[in-house]
Motif scaffolding. Structure first.
Motif, PDB file in Angstrom:
ATOM      1  N   THR A   1      35.041  67.278 -15.981  1.00  0.00           N
ATOM      2  CA  THR A   1      34.971  67.220 -14.522  1.00  0.00           C
ATOM      3  C   THR A   1      36.321  66.955 -13.870  1.00  0.00           C
ATOM      4  OG1 THR A   1      34.344  64.873 -14.571  1.00  0.00           O
ATOM      5  CG2 THR A   1      32.553  66.493 -14.559  1.00  0.00           C
TER       6      THR A   1
ATOM      7  N   LEU B   1      37.547  69.384 -11.094  1.00  0.00           N
ATOM      8  CA  LEU B   1      37.158  69.217  -9.695  1.00  0.00           C
ATOM      9  C   LEU B   1      38.176  68.375  -8.940  1.00  0.00           C
ATOM     10  CD1 LEU B   1      33.337  68.643 -10.246  1.00  0.00           C
ATOM     11  CD2 LEU B   1      34.405  70.646  -9.204  1.00  0.00           C
TER      12      LEU B   1
ATOM     13  N   PRO C   1      34.018  72.379 -12.647  1.00  0.00           N
ATOM     14  CA  PRO C   1      34.676  71.706 -13.772  1.00  0.00           C
ATOM     15  C   PRO C   1      35.293  72.729 -14.719  1.00  0.00           C
ATOM     16  CG  PRO C   1      32.446  70.852 -13.428  1.00  0.00           C
ATOM     17  CD  PRO C   1      32.570  72.101 -12.593  1.00  0.00           C
TER      18      PRO C   1
ATOM     19  N   SER D   1      35.049  62.980 -18.208  1.00  0.00           N
ATOM     20  CA  SER D   1      35.608  62.882 -16.857  1.00  0.00           C
ATOM     21  C   SER D   1      37.101  63.157 -16.826  1.00  0.00           C
ATOM     22  CB  SER D   1      35.351  61.488 -16.293  1.00  0.00           C
ATOM     23  OG  SER D   1      36.035  60.502 -17.075  1.00  0.00           O
TER      24      SER D   1
ATOM     25  N   SER E   1      31.687  62.825 -10.996  1.00  0.00           N
ATOM     26  CA  SER E   1      30.974  64.099 -10.775  1.00  0.00           C
ATOM     27  C   SER E   1      30.054  64.472 -11.935  1.00  0.00           C
ATOM     28  CB  SER E   1      31.978  65.234 -10.515  1.00  0.00           C
ATOM     29  OG  SER E   1      32.753  64.975  -9.359  1.00  0.00           O
TER      30      SER E   1
ATOM     31  N   ALA F   1      28.046  68.016 -13.269  1.00  0.00           N
ATOM     32  CA  ALA F   1      28.083  68.524 -14.645  1.00  0.00           C
ATOM     33  C   ALA F   1      26.685  68.706 -15.217  1.00  0.00           C
ATOM     34  CB  ALA F   1      28.893  67.573 -15.521  1.00  0.00           C
TER      35      ALA F   1
END
Length: 276
Positions: free
Chosen positions: A204, A207, A214, A236, A247, A251
């Motif tokens: 992610t 992002l 992602p 992450s 996020s 995902a």
């Protein structure tokens, strides 16, 4: 809810200042039950181009210091039966450092190894000078070709990280890319990874860098699943505590839409599956 974050960095990585304990505490606060620290190690990292020297990081990992800190925290939080801490590394692959990488991995008891391409053809796409006077589409194509070359030479890893990482630094990021232009190169990578029994990750961090999705893009995730790829970790790419599990709801939705029913965690280089 996703309860695993398998791509994180603390101050043992050259591009983070965060204490590992902060990552642990933030993970627990956010309901993460499986946290893997995956510090960077990239051999033969090139010097920064002229004018960008201040942005250069040291990606040579002091594993002994890292392992000592990891073991201290693992012991400290061992009474929490709902939380598990894992010892990992994000290993930068290049075709000319295969032996160095192989010896490095054999030297330590990692739970999990991410293979990544932060560089290709000995250059770093992070710097704007990398893109000057070059065709972006050709660079993307060459990047995917280099990943395939890497995995044909080196297999001591568990998943390949952020497969379309280069998009983070392209002029237009992922706004105009057509993955059909790179279908053959990406398909070759995915077929080879599955043949090798290796997985990929959904990361992610893309992002936060301004991408629409992602890393990798859902087109790649969906194709991996179509080919019966099953091993997928969720990370992450946090370099600070605030970005742990960042996020992950996005995902989870993407993985479900792409046909995944499970995601993966690793201990002692062995995969286990958790239902989405």
């Amino acid at each position: 809810m996703i309860i695993s974050d398998f791509h994180t960095h603390s101050s043992n990585s050259g591009d983070s200042d965060e204490k590992m304990q902060v990552l642990v505490e933030e993970a627990i606060k956010k309901g993460i039950k499986h946290l893997c620290i995956t510090e960077h190690n990239d051999f033969d990292y090139p010097d920064a181009p002229k004018g960008y020297e201040d942005e250069m990081c040291d990606f040579a990992l002091d594993v002994d210091t890292y392992y000592k800190e990891y073991n201290k925290l693992k012991e400290e939080y061992s009474s929490d039966n709902d939380f598990n801490l894992y010892f990992g590394v994000e290993l930068g692959l290049q075709t000319h450092i295969v032996n160095e990488n192989r010896d490095f991995i054999k030297g330590y008891p990692f739970d999990f190894v991410i293979a990544s391409s932060h560089l290709f053809d000995k250059s770093d796409p992070y710097f704007p000078t990398f893109w000057e006077g070059k065709d972006e589409k050709e660079l993307f194509k060459r990047y995917f070709e280099s990943i395939y070359e890497n995995i044909c030479l080196f297999d001591d890893f568990d998943v390949y990280g952020h497969l379309d990482y280069i998009l983070r630094y392209g002029k237009n990021k992922d706004r105009d890319i057509r993955f059909s232009d790179f279908f053959d190169e990406i398909d070759a990578i995915l077929h080879k990874l599955i043949e090798m029994g290796k997985g990929i990750e959904i990361n992610t961090g893309g992002l936060r860098s301004g991408l629409k999705f992602p890393n990798p893009n859902p087109h790649i995730l969906r194709r991996y699943r179509e080919l019966n790829g099953e091993i997928i970790t969720i990370g992450s790419d946090a370099h600070s505590g605030k970005n742990i599990a960042d996020s992950f709801a996005v995902a989870e939705d993407i993985l479900t839409e792409c046909g995944f029913k499970y995601y993966t965690v690793f201990k002692d280089r062995t995969a286990s599956f958790i239902k989405l």
